[in-house]
Design a protein around this motif. Structure first.
Motif, mmCIF file in Angstrom:
data_model
loop_
_atom_site.group_PDB
_atom_site.id
_atom_site.type_symbol
_atom_site.label_atom_id
_atom_site.label_comp_id
_atom_site.label_asym_id
_atom_site.label_seq_id
_atom_site.Cartn_x
_atom_site.Cartn_y
_atom_site.Cartn_z
ATOM 1 N N TYR A 76 0.839 -1.205 0.000
ATOM 2 C CA TYR A 76 0.000 0.000 0.000
ATOM 3 C C TYR A 76 0.875 1.257 0.000
ATOM 4 O O TYR A 76 0.689 2.149 -0.836
ATOM 5 N N SER B 84 -4.800 1.340 10.349
ATOM 6 C CA SER B 84 -5.447 0.511 9.344
ATOM 7 C C SER B 84 -5.426 -0.925 9.823
ATOM 8 O O SER B 84 -4.762 -1.260 10.800
ATOM 9 N N THR C 284 -7.663 3.309 6.709
ATOM 10 C CA THR C 284 -8.775 3.598 7.603
ATOM 11 C C THR C 284 -8.704 5.009 8.150
ATOM 12 O O THR C 284 -9.654 5.770 8.013
ATOM 13 N N PHE D 147 -11.008 8.192 7.326
ATOM 14 C CA PHE D 147 -11.267 8.527 5.922
ATOM 15 C C PHE D 147 -12.733 8.203 5.636
ATOM 16 O O PHE D 147 -13.056 7.150 5.077
ATOM 17 N N GLU E 140 -14.769 9.118 3.517
ATOM 18 C CA GLU E 140 -15.179 8.908 2.136
ATOM 19 C C GLU E 140 -14.954 7.451 1.714
ATOM 20 O O GLU E 140 -15.481 7.003 0.702
ATOM 21 N N LEU E 141 -14.188 6.697 2.526
ATOM 22 C CA LEU E 141 -13.882 5.305 2.213
ATOM 23 C C LEU E 141 -14.569 4.312 3.145
ATOM 24 O O LEU E 141 -14.909 3.210 2.731
ATOM 25 N N VAL E 142 -14.695 4.687 4.426
ATOM 26 C CA VAL E 142 -15.297 3.790 5.411
ATOM 27 C C VAL E 142 -16.272 4.554 6.305
ATOM 28 O O VAL E 142 -16.099 5.741 6.562
ATOM 29 N N HIS F 64 -17.083 -0.749 4.673
ATOM 30 C CA HIS F 64 -16.550 -0.180 3.426
ATOM 31 C C HIS F 64 -17.654 0.568 2.694
ATOM 32 O O HIS F 64 -18.781 0.081 2.587
ATOM 33 N N VAL G 281 -16.782 2.124 -0.576
ATOM 34 C CA VAL G 281 -16.476 2.104 -2.006
ATOM 35 C C VAL G 281 -15.756 0.847 -2.472
ATOM 36 O O VAL G 281 -15.544 0.681 -3.663
ATOM 37 N N LYS G 282 -15.353 -0.015 -1.586
ATOM 38 C CA LYS G 282 -14.602 -1.210 -1.980
ATOM 39 C C LYS G 282 -15.503 -2.142 -2.789
ATOM 40 O O LYS G 282 -16.604 -2.473 -2.367
#
Length: 185
Positions: free
Chosen positions: A24, A111, A118, A131, A133-135, A160, A162-163
């Motif tokens: 990552y 994370s 995260t 974050f 916008e992600l979680v 999640h 967007v995953k």
């Protein structure tokens, strides 16, 4: 957000196996034009030599291992992404790293292998920021599973947003935290 540019050199001390933090950080740095050295954990003396020979300015790794590298002669970086163990939540470790890396921007990177990324600290603001916008983050009573009000300690639960591959819904992390919601500026 951390002042990292294409002129920086990053060394990644996280693993590159099932715990995907190494990959990552490497992919994120390279996406922004930052040279990245995928070192992984272990071999302190060799790691110090590689980092110092190549002018590493950014490191990403476990705080306790990074302290060993500083003790072995690693030049303090300009930015340090800490993860894999409690950091800002462990005042003794945080203070030791801060003393060993004066002038370094310290970023706590929270994370999990299952939910990456995260949250991060964004100094000078306090706390670790999700974050969102992600979680979606919830804090629940570990015994009842009911949500607890902001400011109360409980277990972090993540979903999640967007995953696409293997998204998790209400994943119980087992980590205890306190949620404080603020309005965006």
């Amino acid at each position: 957000a951390c002042g990292i540019t294409a002129g920086d050199v990053c060394a990644v001390f996280f693993g590159y196996h099932l715990f995907v933090a190494g990959l990552y950080y490497q992919s994120q740095m390279e996406a922004h034009g930052v040279a990245c050295i995928p070192i992984g954990p272990g071999e302190a003396e060799r790691t110090v030599q590689i980092c110092n020979d190549h002018g590493v300015t950014v490191i990403a790794g476990n705080p306790s291992f990074s302290l060993k590298l500083i003790e072995a002669g690693l030049a303090p970086p300009r930015v340090f992404f800490a993860g894999g163990e409690a950091f800002t939540g462990n005042p003794a470790l945080y203070d030791a790293v801060q003393a060993a890396m004066p002038g370094t921007l310290l970023i706590d990177a929270y994370s999990l292998s299952e939910v990456l990324p995260t949250a991060r600290t964004f100094p000078p603001a306090a706390g670790v920021h999700v974050f969102d916008e992600l979680v979606h983050a919830e804090v629940i009573d570990p015994e009842t599973g009911a949500n607890v009000p902001d400011g109360e300690r409980g277990e972090l639960v993540l979903t999640h947003l967007v995953k696409q591959a293997q998204p998790l819904v209400r994943y119980r992390t087992g980590d205890l935290t306190i949620r404080e919601t603020t309005e965006p500026v």
